[in-house]
Write a protein that holds these residues in place. Structure first.
Motif, PDB file in Angstrom:
ATOM      1  N   ALA A   1       0.831  -1.210   0.000  1.00 46.04           N
ATOM      2  CA  ALA A   1       0.000   0.000   0.000  1.00 46.04           C
ATOM      3  C   ALA A   1       0.864   1.258   0.000  1.00 46.04           C
ATOM      4  O   ALA A   1       0.591   2.214  -0.745  1.00 46.04           O
ATOM      5  CB  ALA A   1      -0.923  -0.019   1.223  1.00 46.04           C
ATOM      6  N   ALA A   2       1.914   1.255   0.800  1.00 44.49           N
ATOM      7  CA  ALA A   2       2.796   2.432   0.855  1.00 44.49           C
ATOM      8  C   ALA A   2       3.521   2.609  -0.478  1.00 44.49           C
ATOM      9  O   ALA A   2       3.729   3.746  -0.936  1.00 44.49           O
ATOM     10  CB  ALA A   2       3.803   2.279   1.998  1.00 44.49           C
ATOM     11  N   ALA A   3       3.874   1.501  -1.123  1.00 43.42           N
ATOM     12  CA  ALA A   3       4.546   1.592  -2.432  1.00 43.42           C
ATOM     13  C   ALA A   3       3.655   2.332  -3.422  1.00 43.42           C
ATOM     14  O   ALA A   3       4.129   3.177  -4.198  1.00 43.42           O
ATOM     15  CB  ALA A   3       4.888   0.197  -2.941  1.00 43.42           C
ATOM     16  N   LEU A   4       2.351   2.044  -3.396  1.00 47.38           N
ATOM     17  CA  LEU A   4       1.421   2.719  -4.313  1.00 47.38           C
ATOM     18  C   LEU A   4       1.254   4.189  -3.939  1.00 47.38           C
ATOM     19  O   LEU A   4       1.201   5.067  -4.804  1.00 47.38           O
ATOM     20  CB  LEU A   4       0.071   2.007  -4.308  1.00 47.38           C
ATOM     21  CG  LEU A   4       0.100   0.569  -4.834  1.00 47.38           C
ATOM     22  CD1 LEU A   4      -1.288  -0.052  -4.768  1.00 47.38           C
ATOM     23  CD2 LEU A   4       0.643   0.512  -6.260  1.00 47.38           C
TER      24      LEU A   4
ATOM     25  N   TYR B   1       3.395   6.163  -2.625  1.00 45.02           N
ATOM     26  CA  TYR B   1       4.588   6.999  -2.843  1.00 45.02           C
ATOM     27  C   TYR B   1       5.243   6.823  -4.209  1.00 45.02           C
ATOM     28  O   TYR B   1       6.180   7.564  -4.530  1.00 45.02           O
ATOM     29  CB  TYR B   1       5.608   6.737  -1.723  1.00 45.02           C
ATOM     30  CG  TYR B   1       5.035   7.045  -0.353  1.00 45.02           C
ATOM     31  CD1 TYR B   1       4.341   8.235  -0.128  1.00 45.02           C
ATOM     32  CD2 TYR B   1       5.146   6.141   0.696  1.00 45.02           C
ATOM     33  CE1 TYR B   1       3.779   8.514   1.114  1.00 45.02           C
ATOM     34  CE2 TYR B   1       4.598   6.418   1.948  1.00 45.02           C
ATOM     35  CZ  TYR B   1       3.912   7.601   2.144  1.00 45.02           C
ATOM     36  OH  TYR B   1       3.358   7.878   3.366  1.00 45.02           O
ATOM     37  N   ALA B   2       4.763   5.875  -5.017  1.00 50.10           N
ATOM     38  CA  ALA B   2       5.388   5.646  -6.335  1.00 50.10           C
ATOM     39  C   ALA B   2       5.445   6.918  -7.188  1.00 50.10           C
ATOM     40  O   ALA B   2       6.473   7.173  -7.829  1.00 50.10           O
ATOM     41  CB  ALA B   2       4.658   4.526  -7.078  1.00 50.10           C
TER      42      ALA B   2
ATOM     43  N   ARG C   1      10.391   4.457  -2.969  1.00 53.54           N
ATOM     44  CA  ARG C   1      10.129   3.030  -3.136  1.00 53.54           C
ATOM     45  C   ARG C   1       9.976   2.346  -1.767  1.00 53.54           C
ATOM     46  O   ARG C   1      10.626   2.746  -0.807  1.00 53.54           O
ATOM     47  CB  ARG C   1      11.280   2.378  -3.919  1.00 53.54           C
ATOM     48  CG  ARG C   1      11.483   3.035  -5.274  1.00 53.54           C
ATOM     49  CD  ARG C   1      12.574   2.388  -6.093  1.00 53.54           C
ATOM     50  NE  ARG C   1      13.891   2.541  -5.524  1.00 53.54           N
ATOM     51  CZ  ARG C   1      14.612   1.551  -5.016  1.00 53.54           C
ATOM     52  NH1 ARG C   1      14.130   0.316  -4.976  1.00 53.54           N
ATOM     53  NH2 ARG C   1      15.824   1.773  -4.553  1.00 53.54           N
ATOM     54  N   VAL C   2       9.114   1.360  -1.725  1.00 59.04           N
ATOM     55  CA  VAL C   2       8.892   0.628  -0.479  1.00 59.04           C
ATOM     56  C   VAL C   2       8.870  -0.868  -0.816  1.00 59.04           C
ATOM     57  O   VAL C   2       8.065  -1.308  -1.645  1.00 59.04           O
ATOM     58  CB  VAL C   2       7.555   1.024   0.189  1.00 59.04           C
ATOM     59  CG1 VAL C   2       7.469   0.434   1.599  1.00 59.04           C
ATOM     60  CG2 VAL C   2       7.378   2.533   0.250  1.00 59.04           C
ATOM     61  N   ASN C   3       9.772  -1.613  -0.203  1.00 58.80           N
ATOM     62  CA  ASN C   3       9.860  -3.053  -0.482  1.00 58.80           C
ATOM     63  C   ASN C   3       9.978  -3.841   0.816  1.00 58.80           C
ATOM     64  O   ASN C   3      10.433  -3.317   1.835  1.00 58.80           O
ATOM     65  CB  ASN C   3      11.078  -3.334  -1.370  1.00 58.80           C
ATOM     66  CG  ASN C   3      10.895  -2.774  -2.766  1.00 58.80           C
ATOM     67  OD1 ASN C   3      10.121  -3.309  -3.564  1.00 58.80           O
ATOM     68  ND2 ASN C   3      11.574  -1.668  -3.069  1.00 58.80           N
ATOM     69  N   ALA C   4       9.592  -5.099   0.720  1.00 54.90           N
ATOM     70  CA  ALA C   4       9.708  -5.995   1.878  1.00 54.90           C
ATOM     71  C   ALA C   4      10.792  -7.030   1.602  1.00 54.90           C
ATOM     72  O   ALA C   4      10.909  -7.540   0.488  1.00 54.90           O
ATOM     73  CB  ALA C   4       8.383  -6.700   2.147  1.00 54.90           C
TER      74      ALA C   4
END
Ligand SMILES: NC(=O)c1ccc[n+]([C@@H]2O[C@H](COP(=O)([O-])OP(=O)(O)OC[C@H]3O[C@@H](n4cnc5c(N)ncnc54)[C@H](O)[C@@H]3O)[C@@H](O)[C@H]2O)c1
Length: 274
Positions: free
Chosen positions: A181-184, A186-187, A192-195
């Motif tokens: 959700a955070a990746a979307l 802030y894209a 970028r947000v990854n696990a």
């Protein structure tokens, strides 16, 4: 020097995977903000990272030439997360990377109906909400600069269930949801947000890791037996090393992964490929 010119905030940096990431990032030229609670937590049945261990991580990173700010903070406290990011910005001016590594593996070892409200809340508050609080504290800054990489250290427990670990499994599944959700969110701003999902990592004395031992203790099995179970369950037939996780975190932190967001990167020797 893949991280030259970047400042990375790493939570859970006193020991374990946080320390492994910190020293690897230091080798690659990053400036570092190393955050840990630095004391034990009521309800967690094993010692957490100490102030002395955090100082040791700082020394290891400085030996690589890194500029380092150590911060003692609890990721369960919003104000402490905000203050930590404020201190990071005062010291370094900008933050490009956040590694959410702070986490607990226990209280665990119980079936779902045996978990108390306090045990459930503690697990979710630390392993899931802690990453959300740190993301919330840093993301406006990253958005304003149109750059940033947030790395959430989840687990294979974010992808599959483990018996008698419902709180941990739920928190880590939630962390992967937060990541997507955070990746979307802030894209559009190139944040970028990854696990990152480690399998079972060897308790390397160099980073003073103890998670495998604590998981074994929660399940009431000997550490050697627990290690053997995972050596057999991970198709590459070996435990993961802390530097394997640090290497993956380095790639996610750096510009080589610039098109990677919302991803779940497993470093589990093939465990979840079955
Ligand atoms: N070691 C493994 O096998 C493994 C596997 C999969 C995922 N992980 C995940 O990797 C992360 C790091 O694990 P590790 O093996 O290094 O464990 P660790 O216990 O060695 O280190 C965790 C660090 O987080 C800190 N911490 C805990 N609660 C905190 C809080 N409320 N505020 C600030 N700091 C806090 C601790 O003090 C400790 O220094 C965790 O999120 C864990 O769930 C570990």
């Amino acid at each position: 020097m893949q991280l030259k010119g970047k400042t990375a905030v790493i939570t859970g940096a006193a020991r374990g995977l946080g320390r492994a990431c910190a020293t690897r990032f230091a080798e690659e030229g990053a400036d570092l903000v190393l955050l840990d609670i630095g004391q034990d937590l009521d309800g967690v049945p094993y010692p957490l990272g100490s102030g002395g261990q955090l100082e040791h991580t700082v020394d290891l990173c400085r030996a690589h030439g890194a500029a380092v700010l150590a911060v003692t903070a609890d990721v369960r406290r919003s104000a402490e997360c905000e203050t930590a990011i404020g201190q990071a910005l005062d010291r370094f001016g900008s933050v490009q990377v956040l590694v959410n590594g702070a986490g607990i593996a226990a209280p665990s070892g119980k079936a779902v109906h045996e978990i108390t409200e306090d045990e459930w809340d503690l697990m979710i508050d630390t392993d899931l909400s802690g990453a959300w609080r740190m993301t919330k504290a840093v993301s406006a800054h990253m958005v304003a600069r149109n750059e940033g990489s947030i790395i959430n250290v989840a687990s294979t427990a974010g992808l599959v269930g483990y018996r008698h670990f419902a709180g941990y499994v739920a928190a880590k599944h939630g962390l992967i949801g937060l990541t997507k959700a955070a990746a979307l969110d802030y894209a559009p701003h190139r944040v970028r947000v990854n696990a990152l999902c480690p399998g079972s990592v060897r308790d390397d004395p160099l980073v003073e890791g103890r998670m495998l031992a604590e998981i074994a203790r929660s399940l009431d099995v000997a550490v050697e037996e627990h290690e053997q179970i995972f050596v057999q369950a991970q198709p590459m037939n070996r435990l993961i090393e802390p530097e394997d996780i640090a290497g993956a975190a380095l790639w996610l932190a750096g510009d080589d992964s610039r098109q990677v967001t919302g991803s779940t990167i497993t470093v589990d020797g093939g465990f979840t490929a079955r």
